[in-house]
Design a protein around this motif. Structure first.
Motif, short mmCIF file in Angstrom:
data_model
loop_
_atom_site.label_atom_id
_atom_site.label_comp_id
_atom_site.label_asym_id
_atom_site.label_seq_id
_atom_site.Cartn_x
_atom_site.Cartn_y
_atom_site.Cartn_z
N ALA A 147 0.83 -1.21 0.00
CA ALA A 147 0.00 0.00 0.00
C ALA A 147 0.86 1.26 0.00
N MET A 148 1.92 1.27 0.82
CA MET A 148 2.77 2.45 0.88
C MET A 148 3.52 2.66 -0.44
N THR A 149 3.92 1.56 -1.08
CA THR A 149 4.59 1.68 -2.38
C THR A 149 3.66 2.33 -3.40
N GLU A 150 2.38 1.96 -3.36
CA GLU A 150 1.41 2.53 -4.28
C GLU A 150 1.17 4.01 -3.98
N LEU A 151 1.08 4.36 -2.71
CA LEU A 151 0.89 5.76 -2.33
C LEU A 151 2.11 6.60 -2.73
N ASP A 152 3.30 6.08 -2.49
CA ASP A 152 4.51 6.82 -2.81
C ASP A 152 4.65 7.04 -4.31
N ALA A 153 4.24 6.03 -5.09
CA ALA A 153 4.34 6.17 -6.55
C ALA A 153 3.36 7.21 -7.08
N THR A 154 2.21 7.35 -6.42
CA THR A 154 1.19 8.29 -6.89
C THR A 154 1.46 9.71 -6.42
N PHE A 155 2.03 9.85 -5.23
CA PHE A 155 2.26 11.18 -4.66
C PHE A 155 3.75 11.34 -4.34
N PRO A 156 4.52 11.97 -5.22
CA PRO A 156 5.96 12.18 -4.99
C PRO A 156 6.19 13.12 -3.82
N PRO A 157 7.43 13.19 -3.34
CA PRO A 157 7.74 14.00 -2.15
C PRO A 157 7.24 15.44 -2.20
N ALA A 158 7.26 16.07 -3.36
CA ALA A 158 6.86 17.47 -3.44
C ALA A 158 5.38 17.67 -3.10
N GLU A 159 4.57 16.61 -3.23
CA GLU A 159 3.14 16.73 -2.96
C GLU A 159 2.76 16.34 -1.52
N ARG A 160 3.71 15.83 -0.75
CA ARG A 160 3.40 15.35 0.59
C ARG A 160 3.49 16.49 1.61
N ARG A 184 -1.31 8.87 3.46
CA ARG A 184 -0.33 9.95 3.38
C ARG A 184 -1.07 11.28 3.29
N PRO A 185 -0.70 12.23 4.14
CA PRO A 185 -1.21 13.59 3.97
C PRO A 185 -0.55 14.22 2.74
N VAL A 186 -1.36 14.72 1.82
CA VAL A 186 -0.83 15.33 0.59
C VAL A 186 -1.60 16.61 0.29
N ARG A 187 -1.05 17.43 -0.58
CA ARG A 187 -1.67 18.73 -0.89
C ARG A 187 -3.04 18.56 -1.55
N PRO A 189 -5.26 15.40 -2.33
CA PRO A 189 -5.55 13.96 -2.41
C PRO A 189 -6.58 13.66 -3.50
N HIS A 190 -6.35 12.58 -4.23
CA HIS A 190 -7.30 12.19 -5.28
C HIS A 190 -7.24 10.67 -5.43
N PRO A 191 -8.34 10.07 -5.88
CA PRO A 191 -8.36 8.61 -6.05
C PRO A 191 -7.51 8.17 -7.22
N ASN A 192 -6.95 6.97 -7.08
CA ASN A 192 -6.15 6.39 -8.16
C ASN A 192 -5.92 4.92 -7.84
N GLY A 193 -6.50 4.02 -8.64
CA GLY A 193 -6.37 2.60 -8.34
C GLY A 193 -7.02 2.27 -7.01
N ARG A 194 -6.26 1.67 -6.11
CA ARG A 194 -6.79 1.37 -4.77
C ARG A 194 -6.90 2.61 -3.89
N ILE A 195 -6.24 3.67 -4.29
CA ILE A 195 -6.19 4.87 -3.46
C ILE A 195 -7.53 5.60 -3.50
N GLU A 196 -7.98 6.03 -2.34
CA GLU A 196 -9.20 6.83 -2.24
C GLU A 196 -8.95 8.00 -1.30
N VAL A 197 -9.83 8.98 -1.37
CA VAL A 197 -9.74 10.12 -0.45
C VAL A 197 -10.55 9.77 0.79
N VAL A 198 -9.90 9.81 1.95
CA VAL A 198 -10.53 9.43 3.22
C VAL A 198 -10.51 10.64 4.14
#
Length: 277
Positions: A147-160, A184-187, A189-198
Protein backbone atom coordinates in the motif's frame (compact mmCIF):
# COMPACT_ATOMS: atom_id res chain seq x y z
CA UNK A 1 30.33 -62.49 0.85
CA UNK A 2 28.75 -59.12 -0.06
CA UNK A 3 31.23 -56.46 -1.14
CA UNK A 4 31.16 -52.85 -0.08
CA UNK A 5 31.41 -50.81 3.08
CA UNK A 6 29.81 -52.09 6.23
CA UNK A 7 27.38 -49.76 7.95
CA UNK A 8 30.03 -49.08 10.58
CA UNK A 9 32.65 -48.18 8.00
CA UNK A 10 30.17 -46.02 6.11
CA UNK A 11 29.19 -44.27 9.34
CA UNK A 12 32.84 -43.47 10.03
CA UNK A 13 33.42 -42.06 6.55
CA UNK A 14 30.28 -39.90 6.53
CA UNK A 15 30.31 -38.89 10.24
CA UNK A 16 26.75 -40.23 10.52
CA UNK A 17 25.76 -42.57 13.28
CA UNK A 18 24.69 -46.12 12.58
CA UNK A 19 21.29 -45.27 14.08
CA UNK A 20 20.92 -42.32 11.68
CA UNK A 21 21.84 -44.47 8.67
CA UNK A 22 19.28 -47.05 9.72
CA UNK A 23 16.67 -44.29 10.03
CA UNK A 24 17.50 -42.99 6.55
CA UNK A 25 17.14 -46.52 5.21
CA UNK A 26 13.74 -47.02 6.88
CA UNK A 27 12.56 -43.65 5.51
CA UNK A 28 13.63 -44.63 2.00
CA UNK A 29 16.10 -41.76 1.77
CA UNK A 30 19.32 -43.78 1.55
CA UNK A 31 19.01 -47.48 0.96
CA UNK A 32 22.13 -49.66 1.24
CA UNK A 33 23.61 -50.92 -1.99
CA UNK A 34 23.05 -54.46 -0.74
CA UNK A 35 21.57 -56.17 2.28
CA UNK A 36 22.80 -59.66 3.20
CA UNK A 37 19.68 -61.86 3.05
CA UNK A 38 21.00 -64.14 5.80
CA UNK A 39 22.48 -61.70 8.31
CA UNK A 40 20.56 -58.53 7.42
CA UNK A 41 23.84 -56.61 7.37
CA UNK A 42 23.79 -53.44 5.31
CA UNK A 43 26.55 -52.62 2.82
CA UNK A 44 27.20 -49.30 1.09
CA UNK A 45 29.36 -48.15 -1.80
CA UNK A 46 31.75 -45.17 -1.85
CA UNK A 47 29.63 -43.32 -4.43
CA UNK A 48 26.81 -43.13 -1.83
CA UNK A 49 28.91 -40.94 0.45
CA UNK A 50 27.98 -37.59 -1.23
CA UNK A 51 24.27 -38.50 -1.07
CA UNK A 52 24.55 -39.29 2.63
CA UNK A 53 26.29 -35.99 3.28
CA UNK A 54 23.64 -34.04 1.34
CA UNK A 55 20.88 -35.69 3.38
CA UNK A 56 22.75 -34.90 6.58
CA UNK A 57 23.14 -31.20 5.67
CA UNK A 58 19.47 -30.90 4.72
CA UNK A 59 18.33 -32.54 7.94
CA UNK A 60 20.63 -30.23 9.92
CA UNK A 61 18.55 -27.41 8.42
CA UNK A 62 15.34 -29.21 9.49
CA UNK A 63 14.28 -29.77 5.89
CA UNK A 64 11.22 -32.07 6.10
CA UNK A 65 11.74 -35.64 4.93
CA UNK A 66 9.28 -35.17 2.06
CA UNK A 67 11.32 -32.25 0.73
CA UNK A 68 14.56 -34.20 1.14
CA UNK A 69 13.00 -36.91 -1.01
CA UNK A 70 12.12 -34.29 -3.63
CA UNK A 71 15.68 -32.96 -3.69
CA UNK A 72 17.14 -36.46 -4.05
CA UNK A 73 14.52 -37.67 -6.50
CA UNK A 74 14.90 -34.99 -9.16
CA UNK A 75 17.60 -34.55 -11.76
CA UNK A 76 16.53 -30.95 -12.38
CA UNK A 77 18.98 -28.64 -10.55
CA UNK A 78 16.50 -25.74 -10.74
CA UNK A 79 13.81 -27.75 -8.97
CA UNK A 80 16.29 -28.82 -6.30
CA UNK A 81 17.37 -25.21 -5.83
CA UNK A 82 13.77 -24.01 -5.53
CA UNK A 83 12.96 -26.58 -2.83
CA UNK A 84 16.05 -25.70 -0.81
CA UNK A 85 15.61 -21.93 -1.29
CA UNK A 86 12.01 -22.14 -0.10
CA UNK A 87 13.09 -23.87 3.07
CA UNK A 88 15.93 -21.41 3.67
CA UNK A 89 13.44 -18.54 3.42
CA UNK A 90 11.23 -20.22 6.02
CA UNK A 91 14.27 -20.67 8.28
CA UNK A 92 15.20 -17.00 7.91
CA UNK A 93 11.65 -15.97 8.81
CA UNK A 94 11.76 -18.21 11.87
CA UNK A 95 15.10 -16.74 12.90
CA UNK A 96 13.63 -13.24 12.55
CA UNK A 97 10.65 -14.19 14.76
CA UNK A 98 13.03 -15.66 17.34
CA UNK A 99 15.21 -12.54 17.30
CA UNK A 100 12.16 -10.31 17.75
CA UNK A 101 10.92 -12.41 20.69
CA UNK A 102 14.34 -12.26 22.36
CA UNK A 103 14.47 -8.47 21.92
CA UNK A 104 11.00 -8.06 23.43
CA UNK A 105 11.82 -10.27 26.40
CA UNK A 106 15.04 -8.38 27.10
CA UNK A 107 13.20 -5.09 27.01
CA UNK A 108 10.52 -6.44 29.36
CA UNK A 109 13.15 -7.73 31.78
CA UNK A 110 15.29 -4.59 31.66
CA UNK A 111 13.03 -1.67 30.73
CA UNK A 112 14.89 1.45 29.64
CA UNK A 113 13.65 3.95 30.46
CA UNK A 114 11.41 2.64 33.22
CA UNK A 115 8.81 5.36 32.59
CA UNK A 116 7.09 5.97 29.28
CA UNK A 117 6.44 9.56 28.21
CA UNK A 118 2.79 9.91 27.15
CA UNK A 119 1.25 12.98 25.55
CA UNK A 120 -2.45 13.77 25.37
CA UNK A 121 -3.08 15.33 21.97
CA UNK A 122 -6.13 16.40 19.98
CA UNK A 123 -5.66 15.52 16.31
CA UNK A 124 -7.69 17.58 13.88
CA UNK A 125 -9.79 16.04 11.13
CA UNK A 126 -8.30 16.07 7.65
CA UNK A 127 -8.61 14.55 4.19
CA UNK A 128 -5.81 12.19 3.19
CA UNK A 129 -4.91 9.83 0.36
CA UNK A 130 -5.43 6.36 1.75
CA UNK A 131 -5.74 2.67 0.99
CA UNK A 132 -8.11 0.46 3.00
CA UNK A 133 -8.05 -3.29 3.32
CA UNK A 134 -9.42 -6.17 5.35
CA UNK A 135 -6.19 -7.92 6.29
CA UNK A 136 -4.98 -10.87 8.32
CA UNK A 137 -2.45 -9.94 10.99
CA UNK A 138 0.20 -12.28 9.57
CA UNK A 139 -0.15 -10.55 6.18
CA UNK A 140 -0.17 -7.01 7.56
CA UNK A 141 3.50 -6.16 6.89
CA UNK A 142 3.34 -7.25 3.25
CA UNK A 143 0.02 -5.47 2.77
CA UNK A 144 1.40 -2.28 4.36
CA UNK A 145 4.50 -2.31 2.18
CA UNK A 146 2.42 -2.78 -0.96
CA UNK A 147 0.00 0.00 0.00
CA UNK A 148 2.77 2.45 0.88
CA UNK A 149 4.59 1.68 -2.38
CA UNK A 150 1.41 2.53 -4.28
CA UNK A 151 0.89 5.76 -2.33
CA UNK A 152 4.51 6.82 -2.81
CA UNK A 153 4.34 6.17 -6.55
CA UNK A 154 1.19 8.29 -6.89
CA UNK A 155 2.26 11.18 -4.66
CA UNK A 156 5.96 12.18 -4.99
CA UNK A 157 7.74 14.00 -2.15
CA UNK A 158 6.86 17.47 -3.44
CA UNK A 159 3.14 16.73 -2.96
CA UNK A 160 3.40 15.35 0.59
CA UNK A 161 2.55 17.50 3.59
CA UNK A 162 3.49 15.19 6.46
CA UNK A 163 4.68 11.75 7.48
CA UNK A 164 2.63 8.68 6.57
CA UNK A 165 0.39 6.96 9.05
CA UNK A 166 -2.01 4.15 9.61
CA UNK A 167 -5.18 3.31 11.50
CA UNK A 168 -5.75 -0.25 12.62
CA UNK A 169 -9.03 -1.73 13.84
CA UNK A 170 -8.94 -3.39 17.24
CA UNK A 171 -10.15 -6.63 15.62
CA UNK A 172 -6.84 -6.87 13.78
CA UNK A 173 -5.16 -7.54 17.14
CA UNK A 174 -7.99 -9.26 19.03
CA UNK A 175 -9.16 -11.60 16.26
CA UNK A 176 -6.15 -11.67 13.93
CA UNK A 177 -8.04 -10.05 11.04
CA UNK A 178 -9.41 -6.55 10.63
CA UNK A 179 -9.41 -3.29 8.73
CA UNK A 180 -6.16 -1.49 8.00
CA UNK A 181 -5.97 2.04 6.62
CA UNK A 182 -2.62 3.36 5.41
CA UNK A 183 -2.47 7.02 4.41
CA UNK A 184 -0.33 9.95 3.38
CA UNK A 185 -1.21 13.59 3.97
CA UNK A 186 -0.83 15.33 0.59
CA UNK A 187 -1.67 18.73 -0.89
CA UNK A 188 -4.38 17.49 -3.22
CA UNK A 189 -5.55 13.96 -2.41
CA UNK A 190 -7.30 12.19 -5.28
CA UNK A 191 -8.36 8.61 -6.05
CA UNK A 192 -6.15 6.39 -8.16
CA UNK A 193 -6.37 2.60 -8.34
CA UNK A 194 -6.79 1.37 -4.77
CA UNK A 195 -6.19 4.87 -3.46
CA UNK A 196 -9.20 6.83 -2.24
CA UNK A 197 -9.74 10.12 -0.45
CA UNK A 198 -10.53 9.43 3.22
CA UNK A 199 -11.75 11.99 5.73
CA UNK A 200 -10.04 11.22 9.02
CA UNK A 201 -12.21 12.48 11.90
CA UNK A 202 -10.74 14.49 14.77
CA UNK A 203 -9.63 12.42 17.75
CA UNK A 204 -8.24 12.74 21.26
CA UNK A 205 -5.24 10.46 21.59
CA UNK A 206 -2.82 9.30 24.23
CA UNK A 207 0.44 9.19 22.28
CA UNK A 208 3.72 7.44 23.00
CA UNK A 209 6.75 7.21 20.72
CA UNK A 210 8.30 3.86 19.99
CA UNK A 211 12.00 4.26 19.22
CA UNK A 212 13.88 1.80 17.09
CA UNK A 213 12.88 -1.29 15.10
CA UNK A 214 9.35 -2.61 15.25
CA UNK A 215 10.33 -6.03 16.59
CA UNK A 216 9.35 -5.06 20.14
CA UNK A 217 6.70 -2.44 19.37
CA UNK A 218 4.22 -4.64 21.24
CA UNK A 219 6.04 -3.73 24.47
CA UNK A 220 5.40 -0.02 23.86
CA UNK A 221 1.78 -0.85 23.02
CA UNK A 222 1.46 -2.66 26.33
CA UNK A 223 2.94 0.18 28.36
CA UNK A 224 0.82 2.77 26.62
CA UNK A 225 -2.27 0.65 27.21
CA UNK A 226 -1.43 0.36 30.90
CA UNK A 227 -1.00 4.14 31.09
CA UNK A 228 -4.37 4.71 29.44
CA UNK A 229 -6.15 2.34 31.84
CA UNK A 230 -4.68 4.27 34.78
CA UNK A 231 -5.08 7.84 33.51
CA UNK A 232 -7.89 8.09 30.96
CA UNK A 233 -11.05 6.57 29.57
CA UNK A 234 -10.63 4.54 26.40
CA UNK A 235 -13.09 4.93 23.56
CA UNK A 236 -13.88 2.66 20.65
CA UNK A 237 -11.80 3.48 17.66
CA UNK A 238 -8.81 2.36 15.66
CA UNK A 239 -5.26 2.57 16.93
CA UNK A 240 -3.37 5.40 15.22
CA UNK A 241 0.24 5.17 14.09
CA UNK A 242 2.36 7.91 12.52
CA UNK A 243 5.73 7.00 11.06
CA UNK A 244 7.84 10.06 11.86
CA UNK A 245 10.96 8.20 10.75
CA UNK A 246 10.67 4.80 9.12
CA UNK A 247 12.24 2.33 6.70
CA UNK A 248 11.49 4.67 3.79
CA UNK A 249 13.51 7.42 5.45
CA UNK A 250 16.57 5.50 6.67
CA UNK A 251 17.93 1.97 6.52
CA UNK A 252 19.10 2.25 10.13
CA UNK A 253 16.34 0.78 12.36
CA UNK A 254 17.81 2.53 15.39
CA UNK A 255 16.68 5.85 13.88
CA UNK A 256 13.03 4.81 13.39
CA UNK A 257 10.40 6.68 15.39
CA UNK A 258 6.77 5.53 15.45
CA UNK A 259 4.02 7.45 17.21
CA UNK A 260 1.31 5.21 18.67
CA UNK A 261 -2.00 6.95 19.39
CA UNK A 262 -4.59 5.34 21.67
CA UNK A 263 -8.10 6.87 21.37
CA UNK A 264 -9.24 8.29 24.72
CA UNK A 265 -11.94 10.47 26.21
CA UNK A 266 -10.39 13.45 27.96
CA UNK A 267 -12.01 14.02 31.34
CA UNK A 268 -10.58 17.41 32.15
CA UNK A 269 -8.95 20.24 30.23
CA UNK A 270 -6.65 20.82 33.17
CA UNK A 271 -4.71 17.64 32.57
CA UNK A 272 -1.08 18.44 31.80
CA UNK A 273 -0.28 17.91 28.12
CA UNK A 274 2.88 15.91 28.96
CA UNK A 275 2.50 13.11 31.53
CA UNK A 276 4.68 10.25 32.63
CA UNK A 277 3.74 6.90 34.06
Amino acid sequence: MPSGLTIGEFATLTHLSVRTLRRYHEAGLLEPATVDPFTGYRYYTPDQIPTAQVIHRLRQLDVPLAEVETVLGTDDPHERAEVIEGHLQRLEAELERTRAAVLSLRRLLRPTPADLPVELRTVRGRAVAAINGHVRLEDSLLWYDSAMTELDATFPPAERTGPPGGQYANELFTHGVGTMTVFRPVRAPHPNGRIEVVDLPPADLAIAVHAGPHDDIDVTYGRLGAWVVEHALTVDGPIHEVYRVGPRDTADPAEWRTEIGWPVFRLAAAVEPQLRS
